[in-house]
Scaffold this motif. Structure first.
Motif, PDB file in Angstrom:
ATOM      1  N   TRP A  67       0.865  -1.186   0.000  1.00 36.42           N
ATOM      2  CA  TRP A  67       0.000   0.000   0.000  1.00 36.42           C
ATOM      3  C   TRP A  67       0.901   1.235   0.000  1.00 36.42           C
ATOM      4  O   TRP A  67       0.986   1.966   0.990  1.00 36.42           O
ATOM      5  CB  TRP A  67      -0.920  -0.029   1.216  1.00 36.42           C
ATOM      6  CG  TRP A  67      -2.009  -1.066   1.081  1.00 36.42           C
ATOM      7  CD1 TRP A  67      -2.678  -1.430  -0.040  1.00 36.42           C
ATOM      8  CD2 TRP A  67      -2.550  -1.888   2.133  1.00 36.42           C
ATOM      9  NE1 TRP A  67      -3.611  -2.403   0.236  1.00 36.42           N
ATOM     10  CE2 TRP A  67      -3.561  -2.704   1.553  1.00 36.42           C
ATOM     11  CE3 TRP A  67      -2.292  -1.997   3.498  1.00 36.42           C
ATOM     12  CZ2 TRP A  67      -4.300  -3.627   2.302  1.00 36.42           C
ATOM     13  CZ3 TRP A  67      -3.018  -2.913   4.241  1.00 36.42           C
ATOM     14  CH2 TRP A  67      -4.021  -3.716   3.635  1.00 36.42           C
ATOM     15  N   LYS A  87       0.389   4.893   1.350  1.00 37.26           N
ATOM     16  CA  LYS A  87       0.523   5.230   2.776  1.00 37.26           C
ATOM     17  C   LYS A  87       1.986   5.531   3.077  1.00 37.26           C
ATOM     18  O   LYS A  87       2.842   4.667   2.883  1.00 37.26           O
ATOM     19  CB  LYS A  87       0.052   4.055   3.657  1.00 37.26           C
ATOM     20  CG  LYS A  87      -1.437   3.794   3.622  1.00 37.26           C
ATOM     21  CD  LYS A  87      -1.778   2.488   4.344  1.00 37.26           C
ATOM     22  CE  LYS A  87      -1.220   2.439   5.753  1.00 37.26           C
ATOM     23  NZ  LYS A  87      -1.558   1.151   6.420  1.00 37.26           N
ATOM     24  N   SER A  90       3.527   5.603   5.848  1.00 34.03           N
ATOM     25  CA  SER A  90       4.069   4.681   6.853  1.00 34.03           C
ATOM     26  C   SER A  90       4.466   3.352   6.225  1.00 34.03           C
ATOM     27  O   SER A  90       5.455   2.730   6.639  1.00 34.03           O
ATOM     28  CB  SER A  90       3.041   4.451   7.965  1.00 34.03           C
ATOM     29  OG  SER A  90       1.815   3.953   7.433  1.00 34.03           O
ATOM     30  N   ALA A  91       3.716   2.892   5.226  1.00 37.95           N
ATOM     31  CA  ALA A  91       4.044   1.628   4.555  1.00 37.95           C
ATOM     32  C   ALA A  91       5.341   1.767   3.756  1.00 37.95           C
ATOM     33  O   ALA A  91       6.206   0.879   3.791  1.00 37.95           O
ATOM     34  CB  ALA A  91       2.903   1.196   3.641  1.00 37.95           C
ATOM     35  N   ALA A 138       8.227   1.838   6.203  1.00 41.74           N
ATOM     36  CA  ALA A 138       8.480   0.509   6.773  1.00 41.74           C
ATOM     37  C   ALA A 138       9.211  -0.377   5.773  1.00 41.74           C
ATOM     38  O   ALA A 138      10.116  -1.142   6.142  1.00 41.74           O
ATOM     39  CB  ALA A 138       7.164  -0.139   7.195  1.00 41.74           C
ATOM     40  N   ASP A 188       7.694  -2.924  12.317  1.00 39.21           N
ATOM     41  CA  ASP A 188       7.212  -1.979  11.315  1.00 39.21           C
ATOM     42  C   ASP A 188       6.694  -2.686  10.070  1.00 39.21           C
ATOM     43  O   ASP A 188       5.922  -2.106   9.288  1.00 39.21           O
ATOM     44  CB  ASP A 188       8.333  -1.012  10.920  1.00 39.21           C
ATOM     45  CG  ASP A 188       8.680  -0.043  12.038  1.00 39.21           C
ATOM     46  OD1 ASP A 188       8.233  -0.285  13.167  1.00 39.21           O
ATOM     47  OD2 ASP A 188       9.397   0.934  11.797  1.00 39.21           O
ATOM     48  N   GLU A 197       2.988  -2.927   8.641  1.00 38.97           N
ATOM     49  CA  GLU A 197       2.295  -1.972   7.777  1.00 38.97           C
ATOM     50  C   GLU A 197       1.763  -2.644   6.512  1.00 38.97           C
ATOM     51  O   GLU A 197       0.883  -2.116   5.850  1.00 38.97           O
ATOM     52  CB  GLU A 197       3.239  -0.833   7.393  1.00 38.97           C
ATOM     53  CG  GLU A 197       3.590   0.104   8.540  1.00 38.97           C
ATOM     54  CD  GLU A 197       2.396   0.918   9.017  1.00 38.97           C
ATOM     55  OE1 GLU A 197       1.435   1.100   8.238  1.00 38.97           O
ATOM     56  OE2 GLU A 197       2.427   1.368  10.174  1.00 38.97           O
ATOM     57  N   SER A 207       2.030 -10.330   6.635  1.00 40.31           N
ATOM     58  CA  SER A 207       2.592 -10.530   7.967  1.00 40.31           C
ATOM     59  C   SER A 207       2.685 -12.016   8.289  1.00 40.31           C
ATOM     60  O   SER A 207       3.685 -12.488   8.834  1.00 40.31           O
ATOM     61  CB  SER A 207       1.730  -9.821   9.017  1.00 40.31           C
ATOM     62  OG  SER A 207       1.590  -8.452   8.717  1.00 40.31           O
ATOM     63  N   ASP A 216      -1.171  -2.772  19.533  1.00 44.22           N
ATOM     64  CA  ASP A 216      -1.565  -3.187  18.187  1.00 44.22           C
ATOM     65  C   ASP A 216      -1.552  -4.714  18.141  1.00 44.22           C
ATOM     66  O   ASP A 216      -0.538  -5.345  18.435  1.00 44.22           O
ATOM     67  CB  ASP A 216      -0.592  -2.608  17.163  1.00 44.22           C
ATOM     68  CG  ASP A 216      -1.010  -2.891  15.716  1.00 44.22           C
ATOM     69  OD1 ASP A 216      -1.186  -4.076  15.382  1.00 44.22           O
ATOM     70  OD2 ASP A 216      -1.153  -1.938  14.936  1.00 44.22           O
ATOM     71  N   ARG A 267       1.283  -6.199  16.180  1.00 42.65           N
ATOM     72  CA  ARG A 267       2.613  -5.976  16.751  1.00 42.65           C
ATOM     73  C   ARG A 267       2.873  -6.914  17.930  1.00 42.65           C
ATOM     74  O   ARG A 267       4.010  -7.336  18.155  1.00 42.65           O
ATOM     75  CB  ARG A 267       2.779  -4.523  17.179  1.00 42.65           C
ATOM     76  CG  ARG A 267       3.008  -3.588  15.996  1.00 42.65           C
ATOM     77  CD  ARG A 267       3.164  -2.144  16.422  1.00 42.65           C
ATOM     78  NE  ARG A 267       3.365  -1.285  15.268  1.00 42.65           N
ATOM     79  CZ  ARG A 267       4.553  -0.839  14.849  1.00 42.65           C
ATOM     80  NH1 ARG A 267       5.635  -1.188  15.507  1.00 42.65           N
ATOM     81  NH2 ARG A 267       4.643  -0.066  13.788  1.00 42.65           N
TER      82      ARG A 267
END
Length: 644
Positions: free
Chosen positions: A155, A158, A160-161, A164, A246, A249, A255, A308, A311
């Motif tokens: 993504w 984003k 943050s993605a 990461a 991280d 993300e 994941s 999270d 996480r």
């Protein structure tokens, strides 16, 4: 032919979904990639049971890769029991993740790209685990790193993605540089990168040293430590672990794939594959033990306070990888791979189960905004319970057999590092059970903390997402007691054959079955105790966690901020490098290079041109005066040369 299909079907799926998405469309891309992975997984299980039935190791030559003088590297598939176990783990989990993603990513606008990346990721890992030489291993190693970058930053809109993905890529470059130096060291000393030739030459390297900057260093220890630096990066050991949390993300199926079966297990596999190298360096094995134990403890402390849901599970992965490494460090290679095997099932179950929870609560990941979900998503609740109990090491779930075996092996080693690892591992076991229970209670029990409009739409995941969870749940229950005997029991030599070299650590594998009763019982009691503490704090005395956080604010912030590793790296490394880069940019590149180079030359030409242009006034008397000055100068020069 079977093994060629196992390895290359995912690559074919990645190519078809990536380059022919306009023809296949979303549904076609899902069917092709998922179908090929299912075939690879089924063939992997066929090969696995063939080897359990007595099949002999083999090498499948594919092609000549490179030839430079006397140096040659072939592209070949090394098939032995270690490879078979990894093939089963990688293809099975990847196939289930592909199927799960059909439901989870159903509304994503880039479905073909996602499934192409997933299959590419799987192919890179399969190339890694089937490698017959260090160059091919490195190819798969870097391929996994590239694919993880693409998936973590899937993504990319984003910020943050994207950050990461870059962080994962850069941190892994640090480890990969060490890994490459380890390969260079072995090649420099032996002139070959083929595993069989390297393994055969190891006894001859014992005690040999070489000069490095005036220091005499042991060849095998140096190579082993450099190779382990690579393992630290890929498998997120303490110091090079900061990319792992991280990586959450990325989409949840990513994941599960990264943290359960592929990228993070690459380092564990590499050390096990190169056991004939590590076995000749007690120093390197001690370092592996200490780093692994420290990682298991560190990650467990951080996991206790994360909010999270992904996480929390990510830090549990980091902790479990620490267990695997200190098993490798005490020479219990089969035990480490057995835990890798069982961990793949229950960790993939937990990640995909977490995805089911996130799906149910409208993409919310904060545990503090969940609660009371059990009546609404009963199947996910049961499956998450199975995964949590397996992670906590409760009998008869898979984690009980493999994690307890690691702790028993560490104690049985009798070394200072082994005993240190045992006690840190027991402490981590308490914390693991605690945060597993904490996650479970915060997500599924207590009062609902999500907004009413979210709770009104809580629903169970579709069958296409639940069916993979059923298979993973079965693995989390059965893989421990079904395979503990063959993999780490008295007949472990017959099971592994020549795939793993144990050397002088044979006694550890024998002694682990004869440790005192309290050594065997303590990990189980630790798991039960951690679950009980978690239930008390989050099921009974629910005001206790907030009270403890206020009372021990410094410790709580220390753990919440992950021991401040990111802040320390930012202060010691990132900011100085940025400052140096800015100086080199502004002063070196801008002022010196550009200033005296192209910018300076062009500016000088402009200034001279402007002054020359200023002479062109258009007035006749100005030109006459200039001519007069020129004539006077010429006459002066003439008389000067005559000496008058």
């Amino acid at each position: 032919m079977m093994y060629v299909l196992i390895v290359f079907l995912p690559l074919l799926g990645a190519i078809l979904a990536g380059f022919f998405s306009s023809v296949l469309k979303d549904r076609g891309s899902q069917i092709v990639t998922s179908g090929f992975l299912v075939v690879s997984a089924l063939l992997s299980w066929v090969g696995f049971f063939d080897f359990m039935g007595g099949a002999e190791p083999l090498t499948v030559d594919l092609a000549s890769w490179m030839q430079v003088g006397d140096f040659s590297v072939n592209w070949a598939l090394r098939i032995d029991m270690l490879t078979q176990v990894m093939l089963v783990v990688v293809t099975s989990v990847s196939a289930l993740v592909h199927i799960y993603s059909i439901g989870y990513m159903a509304h994503d606008p880039s479905i073909p790209r996602f499934f192409s990346y997933l299959s590419l990721f799987t192919f890179a890992m399969l190339m890694l685990v089937t490698a017959d030489n260090l160059v091919q291993l490195y190819f798969g190693w870097e391929g996994v790193g590239l694919a993880s970058y693409l998936l973590i930053g899937f993504w990319y809109e984003k910020p943050s993605a994207g950050a990461a993905a870059i962080k994962a890529f850069l941190v892994n470059r640090v480890g990969d540089f060490g890994f490459a130096l380890g390969i260079f060291t072995l090649f420099f000393m032996l002139g070959t990168v083929n595993f069989d030739e390297i393994f055969a030459a190891m006894p001859g390297l014992v005690g040999k040293q070489f000069n490095f900057l005036g220091w005499q260093v042991d060849v095998i220890t140096t190579a082993s430590l450099l190779l382990f630096v690579g393992a630290m990066g890929k498998s997120a050991q303490i110091g090079l672990h900061t990319w792992l949390p991280d990586a959450m993300e990325g989409p949840t199926p990513v994941s599960a794939l990264i943290h359960a079966a592929t990228m993070v297990t690459a380092g564990v596999f590499m050390v096990a594959r190169l056991s004939p190298v590590f076995e000749y360096s007690e120093t390197a094995l001690t370092v592996v033990t200490v780093i692994g134990a420290a990682t298991a403890f560190f990650a467990a402390t951080v996991g206790m306070v994360q909010n999270d849901i992904k996480r929390v599970i990510a830090y549990s992965t980091c902790s479990q990888l620490g267990y695997m490494f200190f098993a490798l460090g005490v020479g219990a290679y089969p035990v480490a791979i057995f835990h890798l095997f069982t961990h793949a099932f229950f960790k993939a179950l937990l990640f995909l189960g977490a995805g089911s929870v996130i799906h149910a609560v409208s993409d919310e990941q904060d545990l503090r905004k969940m609660g009371g979900l059990a009546p609404h998503i009963r199947q996910t609740w049961i499956l998450m319970a199975i995964g949590s109990l397996a992670l906590a090491g409760i009998f008869p779930f898979a984690g009980y057999f493999s994690k307890d075996a690691i702790l028993e092996a560490a104690f049985a080693s009798g070394s200072t590092a082994g005993v240190y690892a045992y006690w840190l591992g027991v402490a981590a076991a308490v914390m693991t059970a605690f945060y597993s229970m904490r996650l479970f209670m915060l997500a599924f029990h207590g009062r609902p903390r999500a907004p009413k409009e979210v709770m009104d739409h809580v629903h169970e995941s579709p069958k296409v997402m639940l069916i993979p969870l059923y298979f993973l749940g079965a693995g989390a229950i059965a893989s421990g007691f079904l395979f503990a005997g063959p993999m780490i029991g008295e007949a472990f030599r017959e099971f592994w054959g020549p795939a793993i070299y144990i050397g002088e650590h044979n006694e550890v594998m024998e002694a682990m079955h004869n440790v005192p009763g309290y050594v065997k019982l303590l990990p189980l009691l630790a798991g039960i105790g951690g679950i009980l503490i978690g239930w008390i704090m989050y099921g009974w005395k629910t005001d206790l966690p907030a009270s403890l956080a206020r009372t021990h604010q410094v410790l709580y912030q220390f753990l919440l901020n992950k021991w401040y590793f990111d802040e320390i790296y930012d202060f010691l490394i990132v900011r100085p490098i940025l400052k140096l880069g800015r100086i080199l940019w502004k002063q070196g590149d801008g002022r010196i290079i550009d200033g005296f180079g192209p910018d300076g030359v062009s500016a000088l030409v402009v200034r001279l041109a402007r002054r020359a242009a200023a002479l062109q006034t258009g007035y006749l008397y100005h030109y006459a005066f200039a001519m007069l000055i020129g004539v006077a100068a010429l006459i002066t020069y003439f008389f000067y040369n005559l000496g008058l």
